[in-house]
Structures are given as structure tokens and as C-alpha cells.
Design a protein around this motif. Sequence first.
Motif, PDB file in Angstrom:
ATOM      1  N   GLU A 212       3.316   7.073  30.436  1.00  0.00           N
ATOM      2  CA  GLU A 212       4.641   7.632  30.171  1.00  0.00           C
ATOM      3  C   GLU A 212       5.120   8.488  31.335  1.00  0.00           C
ATOM      4  N   HIS A 213       4.211   9.206  31.994  1.00  0.00           N
ATOM      5  CA  HIS A 213       4.652  10.103  33.060  1.00  0.00           C
ATOM      6  C   HIS A 213       5.143   9.352  34.293  1.00  0.00           C
ATOM      7  N   VAL A 214       4.817   8.070  34.389  1.00  0.00           N
ATOM      8  CA  VAL A 214       5.296   7.244  35.508  1.00  0.00           C
ATOM      9  C   VAL A 214       6.605   6.546  35.153  1.00  0.00           C
ATOM     10  N   PHE A 215       6.683   5.983  33.951  1.00  0.00           N
ATOM     11  CA  PHE A 215       7.824   5.133  33.597  1.00  0.00           C
ATOM     12  C   PHE A 215       8.805   5.766  32.610  1.00  0.00           C
TER      13      PHE A 215
ATOM     14  N   ALA B 153      -1.537  10.649  23.434  1.00  0.00           N
ATOM     15  CA  ALA B 153      -0.832   9.835  22.448  1.00  0.00           C
ATOM     16  C   ALA B 153       0.594   9.513  22.881  1.00  0.00           C
ATOM     17  N   GLU B 154       1.197  10.363  23.713  1.00  0.00           N
ATOM     18  CA  GLU B 154       2.559  10.102  24.182  1.00  0.00           C
ATOM     19  C   GLU B 154       2.620   8.830  25.024  1.00  0.00           C
ATOM     20  N   ASP B 155       1.542   8.511  25.719  1.00  0.00           N
ATOM     21  CA  ASP B 155       1.504   7.267  26.487  1.00  0.00           C
ATOM     22  C   ASP B 155       1.523   6.059  25.553  1.00  0.00           C
ATOM     23  N   VAL B 156       0.820   6.179  24.431  1.00  0.00           N
ATOM     24  CA  VAL B 156       0.792   5.100  23.450  1.00  0.00           C
ATOM     25  C   VAL B 156       2.182   4.903  22.848  1.00  0.00           C
ATOM     26  N   VAL B 157       2.799   6.005  22.438  1.00  0.00           N
ATOM     27  CA  VAL B 157       4.145   5.934  21.877  1.00  0.00           C
ATOM     28  C   VAL B 157       5.095   5.292  22.880  1.00  0.00           C
TER      29      VAL B 157
ATOM     30  N   ASP C  49      -1.992  15.371  20.652  1.00  0.00           N
ATOM     31  CA  ASP C  49      -2.321  14.732  21.911  1.00  0.00           C
ATOM     32  C   ASP C  49      -3.306  13.572  21.773  1.00  0.00           C
ATOM     33  N   HIS C  50      -4.121  13.595  20.729  1.00  0.00           N
ATOM     34  CA  HIS C  50      -5.177  12.585  20.613  1.00  0.00           C
ATOM     35  C   HIS C  50      -5.166  11.867  19.268  1.00  0.00           C
ATOM     36  N   THR C  51      -4.013  11.879  18.621  1.00  0.00           N
ATOM     37  CA  THR C  51      -3.867  11.160  17.355  1.00  0.00           C
ATOM     38  C   THR C  51      -2.508  10.466  17.336  1.00  0.00           C
ATOM     39  N   VAL C  52      -2.505   9.182  17.003  1.00  0.00           N
ATOM     40  CA  VAL C  52      -1.261   8.425  16.964  1.00  0.00           C
ATOM     41  C   VAL C  52      -1.258   7.551  15.721  1.00  0.00           C
ATOM     42  N   THR C  53      -0.091   7.447  15.085  1.00  0.00           N
ATOM     43  CA  THR C  53       0.049   6.639  13.872  1.00  0.00           C
ATOM     44  C   THR C  53       1.088   5.551  14.083  1.00  0.00           C
ATOM     45  N   PHE C  54       0.727   4.340  13.706  1.00  0.00           N
ATOM     46  CA  PHE C  54       1.645   3.199  13.718  1.00  0.00           C
ATOM     47  C   PHE C  54       2.121   2.962  12.281  1.00  0.00           C
ATOM     48  N   HIS C  55       3.440   2.878  12.116  1.00  0.00           N
ATOM     49  CA  HIS C  55       4.044   2.630  10.805  1.00  0.00           C
ATOM     50  C   HIS C  55       4.672   1.237  10.818  1.00  0.00           C
ATOM     51  N   PHE C  56       4.288   0.405   9.862  1.00  0.00           N
ATOM     52  CA  PHE C  56       4.806  -0.951   9.783  1.00  0.00           C
ATOM     53  C   PHE C  56       5.753  -1.091   8.601  1.00  0.00           C
ATOM     54  N   ALA C  57       6.764  -1.921   8.769  1.00  0.00           N
ATOM     55  CA  ALA C  57       7.784  -2.068   7.738  1.00  0.00           C
ATOM     56  C   ALA C  57       7.230  -2.702   6.473  1.00  0.00           C
TER      57      ALA C  57
ATOM     58  N   THR D  44       4.531   3.238  25.423  1.00  0.00           N
ATOM     59  CA  THR D  44       4.273   1.825  25.692  1.00  0.00           C
ATOM     60  C   THR D  44       4.934   0.935  24.652  1.00  0.00           C
ATOM     61  N   PHE D  45       4.716   1.245  23.389  1.00  0.00           N
ATOM     62  CA  PHE D  45       5.267   0.403  22.328  1.00  0.00           C
ATOM     63  C   PHE D  45       6.772   0.600  22.188  1.00  0.00           C
ATOM     64  N   GLN D  46       7.246   1.785  22.468  1.00  0.00           N
ATOM     65  CA  GLN D  46       8.685   2.032  22.445  1.00  0.00           C
ATOM     66  C   GLN D  46       9.383   1.230  23.541  1.00  0.00           C
ATOM     67  N   ALA D  47       8.749   1.139  24.701  1.00  0.00           N
ATOM     68  CA  ALA D  47       9.344   0.377  25.799  1.00  0.00           C
ATOM     69  C   ALA D  47       9.491  -1.099  25.427  1.00  0.00           C
ATOM     70  N   ILE D  48       8.450  -1.660  24.781  1.00  0.00           N
ATOM     71  CA  ILE D  48       8.507  -3.064  24.382  1.00  0.00           C
ATOM     72  C   ILE D  48       9.566  -3.283  23.306  1.00  0.00           C
TER      73      ILE D  48
END
Length: 606
Positions: A221-224, A145-149, A196-204, A151-155
Motif C-alpha cells: 500500500e505504501h508504494v501504490f 493488514a492495510e496492505d491486504v486491504v 495491524d495484524h488482523t484482517v477480515t474478509f466479508h462476503f456477500a 491489494t483487494f481494494q485495487a482489484i
Amino acid sequence: MLRRKWLFLLIALLSLGLLLAACSDDTSSGDPQEDTEEDTETDETEDTETDEPAEEEATGEPQMGGTLTGAMDTAPAGVFNPIFYEEAYEANILDFTHEALVSQNEELEFEPNLASDWEINDDQTEITLTLEEGVTWHDGEAFTAEDVVYTFQAIASPGYIEAGGVRTDYVVRLQGYEEFNNGDTEAFEGVVAEDDHTVTFHFAEPNVTILKDVSFPIIPEHVFGEVAIDEIPEHPATLNAGEVVGTGPFEFTEALDREQYVLDKNADYWKGEPYLDQVVWRIVEQSVMLGLLESGEIDFVADPTGVPPADFETVDNLDHVEIIEQPDFGYQLMGFKMNHRTDADVESGAIDPDNWEPNEDMSEQLVRQAMAYAVDREALVDNLLHGHGSVINAPIAQQFWAYDEGAVTPYEYDPEQAGSLLDEAGYVDTNDDGYRETPDGEEWIVNLNYPTGNQLREDAAPILAQFLEDVGIQIDLRQPKEMTAYVEDLTNDNTDWDLYLIGWSLGSGDPDPSGLWGSSAAYNFSRWNNPESDELMLEAMQDPEGFDQDYRADRYSEWQSVFSEDLPALLLFAQNSIYGFNERLNDVNPMPYSFNNEPELWWVSE
């Protein structure tokens, strides 16, 4: 009348040239992308003493091994990172190497991918996704899930747009985006790893496109994670074969720049080991591409240009080549540079409509409408596309429920109407030289810019120039530029550009057109600034009405009417995608928007 005869002679010669190229020994040209019917018959009537592989082919059993060679007419620009790439040619690599949390089926419905399941709360402000376990990156690291976080944080990060990023549409609706993007906080609350295997997206706000917004390809995430956002576009893991890391069925392993790009199978792929050992992309001139398909030196010609319409019958008659044709998920256009960015904004990377400087002639609505009436688009479809396409007037994919041909002005070919509108706008021929002057009596020259790489677009450019000259508009048909340099100039708004040609492959997740035509959208190359347009696109996405598809369809119908009247671009045509591939390639199942679907299931009969 002389110009008119010359124009149709030019169309005929270009059409004949394509046909001659298609029928010659080793040459042809390339350039479509769609179809829904595929013929996968195999020849089972050959010599009865077949060897074992032939028997396996007859039974239709997938075979392990083999190399598949595809062809592109233009080399990728070289950015192999989902958050920064811009071209369809780069997508032909990334489609094999990277994956998103969700994917789509043939009906454009969202389905599980890296996320096995999800739950959306009642007010559509949160979505919690359960990730697949056992997924690893190409370098062996675990996908979490950290990779998901990340990716969107980078954008969403400050400096992303300035570094060349254009995919903020995936994050602007997330909670805390503005504060994080402005640098007011270092914590991004829009995406949270629960474990590790659960991610939540919060929208305004309640989000109409919640599944589309979580469908972006994930990067590691471990690369970038420790790389500054402005350094990612130049990072080795963005640029270099062998260092690009994804979770997909193939790894990008080798590259001979502008010649060949090699993808080796990911034997540890989480959906199962791919059948093919290798997929190789060769960069091939359109003039020889179909000759190589006929000889078997390449196995498939697909996105983004495909088989040229003029060559359809020739390819269809090749015994060992299958054809799939389907409506394109996009369109070609002639855009009007209505405004230009300031030098300061270009330097800083800002896209601020308040600072734009009007392009005096192209900012006149009557001039744009006149140019639309001056172009015989049906002639382009009939003579350049050989009927393998259609004229469209609304910039929404025809496959979407939101497309409304009835809401727009059709701009049927009418040079007399074009002349009347130009007269009304004050553009008249005051010195009898055959060309119109500006309302101030000055010489009026309109420049037309276009890129290389797409043969149909290159052939269309002089025809469009002649159509416009036929109604008295003097055209400076610029020398075409290679696509990478062309897009750079188009983005930076070289201040003397008037007309530009480009094609868009549209996103399949939702018909929302704001990513291309919103006033602040990076891809709004016309620099169209229309408050009514922005408001209608916003209304179509607002809670609660936006959750009613009929309501959204009404808003988009109104929006298409506004677009058609104000006309920031003339939509030329939507050509059909025509995919050609060697019959030894099995289990091809393209999506409405892409040939590159489930390549881990492709296999070859040798």
C-alpha cells in the motif's frame, strides 16, 4: 491418401528434428513441465581426497551462498505486479518476490503463509486472518493488514478491468463489490483491517471457495496507495528491476531486457535468510537450452516449458542432471473464435456478451465438432510428446476431484465422421477443387493463428492445419507472432480470427472453471456465450449445496458435458511437465502446479 502420407511424414520429420537437436553438441529444444518422482542421489565415489565443500555435499548439510541460473525460452512481457501480470514468464519472477496470505501443500490443501492462522464463521461469509508479525517489505517498510486491504481494494476498483486487470474472480464475491466497482461508494466493505495484524474478509453470500479467494499475492500500500489504478501498469514499481517491492525471499534487482533477469536474496526474509545469494533467469532459445544445461552454463530448465519430451532420454542420461516428471496442471488447446467483441468494447475494455458479433462459420456447432473429429490427438501425443502426456477432453486439471473424463464426448479421430458433420452443416465441395465451400457457395478459408515461444505448439500448428485440410477445410496458416503481440490480438478480438492455439496453466486453488470459460471472463478468448454453462458453474458455487463436494462434482460433470458438446475449444493434450536441473541444486520440492516452491530452501553444492 497423398495428404495423409505427407502428414505422417511431417510428424516423423518434426519428431526426428527434435531428437537430432537433442543429440547435437550444444543444441536442443525445450518445452514440458511436470513430474512427481525425483532422484536426488549424489556421487560419493569420487577421489578420496575430497575438499571440504565435497564433504559438506556428502553430509547433505545446506551451504550458504552461490548463484543459480535458470532458463526461459521467452522473455517476460515486463509487468512484475501480481494484480496486472498475465504470463507464466512474469510469474517466474513474481514467484520469488511476492507472497499470499495462504499457500498450498502437495495435496492442494491450504496452509498458513503471510497469515499464521484464520477463523471462518459458521455461515462461511467471513474469514478473519491473523497476520505474521515482523514481516517487512523489500524496502524495509512493515507489512500490515492495510496492505491486504489495499491489494483487494485495487482489484475491486473502478477502472481495474479497463486498465488490463483480469483477476476480478478474487473479489467479485466480496461484500459491496458491485457498489464499489460501479463508483456508487468510495468505501469498500469487503476487506477490513481490524488492527495491524488482523484482517477480515466479508462476503456477500456463503462462499464455497473462501480460502482460495484470500490466496492472492499482496502488494504494498505504501508504494501504490496514492497511484491511480490506470497508472499502476506503467508505474516504475511495476516495471523496473530495483523498484519492484514484495515480501518474498528474493528481490528483483537487475534486468537486461529480453536477455537476463536477476534476483538477489532478501537477507531479512521473515522465514529466514535464503541459502542462495542469487537466482538469475537467462532468456535462451530452445535450440540451445539443453546444450547449456549439459555444459553447466545453466542449472535448471523448468516452468513454463521445461525439457522437451523428445529430449527426455538424452537429458535423463546426463550424469549431473536430475529429472522430475509430473502431469501438467493445465492443457494446450485449439480454440474457436465463436464471437468477436465490437470495436467500441475493445476500445473501452468492456467484455459484454450482449454486444458480441457472431463469427459466422465458427459459431456453427457442427463445424466445431467436425474439426474435433478431424484431429488425431493421439498421434500428437505419441509423436510430438513421445508419450509424455495424455489426451484430455475436459478443461479441468486432471489432479482435481472435479475432473470427469466419463462425462464428455471423446472425439476420437474419425475423418469420416468429420466429413459427415460438415456435409450436414452445408459445407460441401461444389467445384471439385478438394476444398469445401460455405453453405452459400462461397470460398471457405479458415485461418489458424499461433504464437512463437513454445516449440511443441509451433510444431503442432502445421500438423493441425493438415488434419483439417484432409477433410476439405482450406486453412490459412498464419505466420506466428511473438507471444506479447499475439495475446494482445487475441484479447482485442481481431475480427478475422477463426482458430487460435494457446496453453493454460490452471489455478490450483479450486476447480471452478468460470475464470476461463464464463461468458464474461476476460480469458474466455473464444467468446463462448452459453447460458447453461454459466448456470451450472453458478450452481456449483451456491450455498448450501456448494459446500457438498459430491454435489459440486455432479454440477461440474454436467458442465463438462455441456462444454464437450458445444465445444468452444478442442483440448489437444496435457503434456507432462519435465523439469531438468543440475545435481548441485539441492532441496528441490516442486508442487503439482509449479517448480518454484520454497526457493529460500534451495542450496547449491559447489
